[in-house]
Design a protein around this motif. Structure first.
Motif, short mmCIF file in Angstrom:
data_model
loop_
_atom_site.label_atom_id
_atom_site.label_comp_id
_atom_site.label_asym_id
_atom_site.label_seq_id
_atom_site.Cartn_x
_atom_site.Cartn_y
_atom_site.Cartn_z
N ALA A 117 0.82 -1.21 0.00
CA ALA A 117 0.00 0.00 0.00
C ALA A 117 0.86 1.26 0.00
CB ALA A 117 -0.93 0.00 1.21
N ALA A 118 0.44 2.25 -0.79
CA ALA A 118 1.22 3.47 -0.96
C ALA A 118 1.45 4.21 0.35
CB ALA A 118 0.51 4.39 -1.96
N MET A 119 0.50 4.14 1.28
CA MET A 119 0.62 4.88 2.54
C MET A 119 1.84 4.44 3.35
SD MET A 119 -2.04 7.04 2.76
CE MET A 119 -2.57 7.28 4.46
N VAL A 120 2.28 3.19 3.15
CA VAL A 120 3.46 2.73 3.87
C VAL A 120 4.64 2.50 2.93
CG1 VAL A 120 2.24 1.71 5.83
CG2 VAL A 120 2.63 0.32 3.78
N ASN A 305 2.43 0.21 12.71
CA ASN A 305 1.25 -0.63 12.72
C ASN A 305 1.41 -1.80 11.75
OD1 ASN A 305 -1.67 -1.13 11.34
ND2 ASN A 305 -1.94 -0.64 13.51
N PHE A 306 1.87 -1.50 10.55
CA PHE A 306 2.04 -2.53 9.53
C PHE A 306 3.10 -3.54 9.97
CE2 PHE A 306 3.95 -4.15 5.56
CZ PHE A 306 2.82 -4.62 4.91
N PHE A 314 0.08 -7.08 18.19
CA PHE A 314 -1.29 -6.59 18.39
C PHE A 314 -1.35 -5.08 18.19
CE2 PHE A 314 -1.11 -10.58 20.61
CZ PHE A 314 -2.34 -11.16 20.35
N ALA A 315 -2.44 -4.64 17.60
CA ALA A 315 -2.71 -3.22 17.44
C ALA A 315 -4.22 -3.03 17.55
CB ALA A 315 -2.21 -2.73 16.08
N GLU A 316 -4.61 -1.82 17.96
CA GLU A 316 -6.03 -1.56 18.13
C GLU A 316 -6.80 -1.71 16.82
OE1 GLU A 316 -6.75 2.18 19.94
OE2 GLU A 316 -5.70 1.69 21.82
N GLN A 317 -6.15 -1.40 15.70
CA GLN A 317 -6.79 -1.59 14.41
C GLN A 317 -5.72 -1.87 13.36
OE1 GLN A 317 -7.61 3.11 13.98
NE2 GLN A 317 -8.37 1.93 12.26
N ASP A 318 -6.16 -2.45 12.26
CA ASP A 318 -5.29 -2.68 11.12
C ASP A 318 -5.44 -1.47 10.20
OD1 ASP A 318 -3.98 -3.45 8.84
OD2 ASP A 318 -4.98 -5.39 8.64
N ASN A 495 14.72 -6.91 7.71
CA ASN A 495 14.45 -7.82 6.59
C ASN A 495 12.95 -7.95 6.36
OD1 ASN A 495 15.29 -9.33 4.47
ND2 ASN A 495 15.96 -11.10 5.65
N LEU A 496 12.24 -6.82 6.42
CA LEU A 496 10.79 -6.81 6.22
C LEU A 496 10.52 -6.72 4.72
CD1 LEU A 496 7.98 -6.70 7.59
CD2 LEU A 496 8.15 -4.20 7.47
N ILE A 497 10.43 -7.88 4.05
CA ILE A 497 10.34 -7.90 2.60
C ILE A 497 8.98 -7.46 2.10
CG2 ILE A 497 12.14 -9.63 2.30
CD1 ILE A 497 9.99 -11.74 2.14
N SER A 498 7.95 -7.43 2.95
CA SER A 498 6.64 -6.97 2.51
C SER A 498 6.59 -5.46 2.36
CB SER A 498 5.56 -7.41 3.50
OG SER A 498 5.87 -6.95 4.81
N ASN A 499 7.57 -4.75 2.92
CA ASN A 499 7.65 -3.29 2.76
C ASN A 499 9.11 -2.87 2.82
OD1 ASN A 499 6.93 -0.64 2.41
ND2 ASN A 499 6.43 -0.29 4.56
N VAL A 500 9.78 -3.04 1.68
CA VAL A 500 11.22 -2.82 1.62
C VAL A 500 11.61 -1.41 2.01
CG1 VAL A 500 13.20 -2.75 0.05
CG2 VAL A 500 11.60 -4.66 -0.05
#
Length: 610
Positions: A117-120, A305-306, A314-318, A495-500
């Motif tokens: 997602a562009a926001m992250v 959050n992501f 855990f987070a209050e919302q996704d 090494n967070l490959i989902s959001n390089v």
């Protein structure tokens, strides 16, 4: 009716599903592993060239600068931005492409966009004031954002584009790095940052006769719009209207460009070795008024959050609510519901149950969208979602309902051979006018092969020798024996490959903080101590926390093409023991103290700086 459409029977039972996964994996394991791919040399040497910006002769540059940034993608851009914010403006970027933007400069194939997602994904949104047009944005918008960062922070000034570094050597007498390029440039830099990226050198499928094809052939990262017509913004590729087009590869790139090819080509033949896992994207525009009402610091909150949800926290919302967080939350909730003692076995069982559920959904979606049962069966992925790069797209499956699109499933074997007029699969010949290679980039090959140079540190030791038994660093950024050098990467860190880009922002921010501290204290050299580096590597090598791979995963670049992972491979792909979210917290605290523990800052010792 094929077994894939026996929906009245229900999903495969778990033992049968495991067996199917193993069978499909075994079909695709090759003894040559990563060596199955070819380098872009010989007839294909032009794949390393730039089709987008004409090469212009210029005089060599001789200069002495504070910081040289090698690589003008997001790694270099966010590092440069943070340096400027810290008051370091004597910065020069060296970039192989004809402009800044990195992977988004090169990847201009039709339909190119980011699966995060562009926001992250888009870094420094708050700093630049840019409003993404949609939840997921296409390549032209991402490239425009990269260029916007360069413009805001003055990083275009003095940038040497269409320029390849050939030599990087530490000058011990002057405590400077010597940088030489293919243009004859000779730069001396107090500090150097490496942002060359893990995915920058095209790789080609090692298919017999690939160099015999007499039609048009190109790699997706070197798209030839002069032949296809159209452009990266989505204009129709009118040049393909009467062409028989073939594409090899069905990974993330192919998933994005196949719908556009299906729309415009006279006929499209998709050669598939392994189907991708393609989940719903559900893209939607971003409301500018909603965006404007976000509180200051919103992007940092979204990033945390992501990363937290991605690692089972855990987070209050996704906040992001995408396919990445959906799977992670499913696994987390299943562990909580099913686990008795939260043992590794409990976690594994919960993970498998959640993954089974998700993959059943993905396969069922194929049945619901693809009208031909045989084609639907062939498009189904029989492996766990995280075995290969997950894909998200809303038009890919529909493309196979077009009468001009043909799926040639090779049942894991791949294309047998190529000749002057087309490709052979299963003894059948497919006539082609154009062959597109969606075969990706080199991953896991030696750094010097991918970058084109081998940094030489203290005592004349090249980085290839320092990393001969596996990468060794402190925080993935600092390397003992290589003073004033900063590696901007994902490995040995989150090494967070989902959001390089989150990885790159943190590494760039850290490098800028260290450089600013060295300047403020008058330090000439900064380097990790051998002890600190060893302690960090020991932490990464903890057998209870090192990254492991499912032996039943289908081969791909995530798992060394199915070949066994030795110590070197595991070390190269390892990450902080507690996971990405904790690493980001750790490195923020580490640099915020101002002590920079583990680094040695050395004052001027009478060396000639000039």
């Amino acid at each position: 009716m094929s077994s894939a459409h026996q929906t009245e029977v229900g999903p495969l039972e778990r033992p049968d599903l495991r067996a199917r996964y193993r069978i499909e994996r075994d079909k695709r394991v090759r003894p040559d592993g990563t060596d199955q791919y070819l380098e872009p040399v010989g007839r294909f040497a032009h794949f390393s060239a730039d089709p987008y910006t004409p090469w212009v002769e210029r005089d060599p540059v001789v200069d002495d600068v504070e910081v040289v940034i090698i690589g003008g993608g997001f790694a270099g851009l966010v590092t440069g931005a943070r340096l400027v914010e810290a008051g370091v403006t004597d910065v020069r970027i060296v970039e192989a492409g004809g402009g800044l933007g990195g992977v988004w400069y090169w990847n201009r194939y039709p339909g190119a966009m980011c699966d995060t997602a562009a926001m992250v994904y888009l870094p420094l949104l708050e700093e630049t004031g840019r409003v993404p047009s949609a939840k997921y944005v296409e390549a032209p918008e991402i490239l425009a954002h990269a260029r916007g960062i360069a413009e805001k922070y003055g990083l275009n000034d003095g940038a040497l584009c269409s320029t390849v570094v050939r030599e990087l050597v530490w000058d011990e007498d002057r405590s400077r790095w010597r940088v030489r390029t293919d243009r004859g440039d000779e730069l001396r830099a107090r500090f150097v940052t490496l942002g060359t990226g893990p995915l920058n050198r095209p790789k080609l499928p090692g298919i017999a006769g690939i160099d015999a094809f007499e039609g048009r052939c190109f790699h997706t990262s070197r798209w030839e719009y002069d032949y296809t017509g159209g452009d990266s913004s989505g204009a129709p590729m009118t040049g393909l209207a009467d062409k028989r087009v073939g594409i090899i590869g069905t990974g993330a790139t192919a998933v994005q460009c196949i719908p556009r090819l299906a729309r415009d080509a006279g006929s499209l033949t998709v050669f598939q070795r392994t189907p991708s896992s393609v989940d719903v994207r559900a893209n939607q525009p971003i409301d500018p008024e909603w965006f404007a009402a976000l509180d200051p610091g919103w992007q940092r909150e979204w990033l945390r959050n992501f990363a937290t949800l991605q690692t089972g926290g855990f987070a209050e919302q996704d906040l992001v609510m995408d396919g990445w967080t959906d799977m992670a939350v499913r696994i987390r909730d299943r562990v909580i519901a099913d686990a008795v003692a939260f043992t590794p076995k409990d976690f594994r069982q919960a993970y498998e149950a959640a993954d089974d559920e998700k993959m059943d959904e993905i396969r069922a979606r194929i049945d619901a969208v693809v009208s031909d049962p045989a084609t639907a069966e062939a498009l189904k992925p029989w492996y766990r979602q995280r075995c290969k790069r997950p894909c998200f797209h809303d038009e890919y499956l529909d493309a196979f309902n077009r009468p001009t699109v043909r799926l040639v499933d090779t049942d894991g074997r791949g294309v047998e051979r190529i000749d002057a007029t087309g490709a052979w699969v299963g003894g059948q010949h497919y006539e082609l006018d154009c062959l597109i290679l969606a075969s990706g980039f080199e991953f896991g090959t030696p750094y010097e092969r991918r970058s084109g140079f081998d940094p030489v540190g203290r005592g004349g030791v090249p980085l290839s020798k320092a990393w001969a038994d596996g990468m060794v660093t402190l925080h993935g950024i600092h390397v003992h024996g290589f003073p004033n050098l900063f590696v901007i990467q994902t490995g040995h860190a989150a090494n967070l490959i989902s959001n390089v880009t989150h990885n790159l922002v943190e590494a760039g921010t850290t490098a800028a903080a260290v450089i600013a501290h060295a300047r403020a204290t008058g330090a000439v050299e900064v380097e990790t101590s051998a002890a600190a580096q060893e302690a960090w590597v020991d932490l990464l090598e903890d057998p209870t926390t090192m990254l492991t791979y499912d032996a039943n995963c289908t081969p791909g670049y995530y798992n060394n093409e199915g070949a066994p992972l030795g110590h070197r491979e595991r070390l190269n792909q390892s990450r902080y023991a507690a996971g990405p979210a904790e690493y980001f917290r750790y490195i923020d605290a580490w640099r915020s103290t101002g002590r920079f523990e583990g680094l040695e800052f050395r004052p001027q010792t009478g060396k000639d700086e000039h």
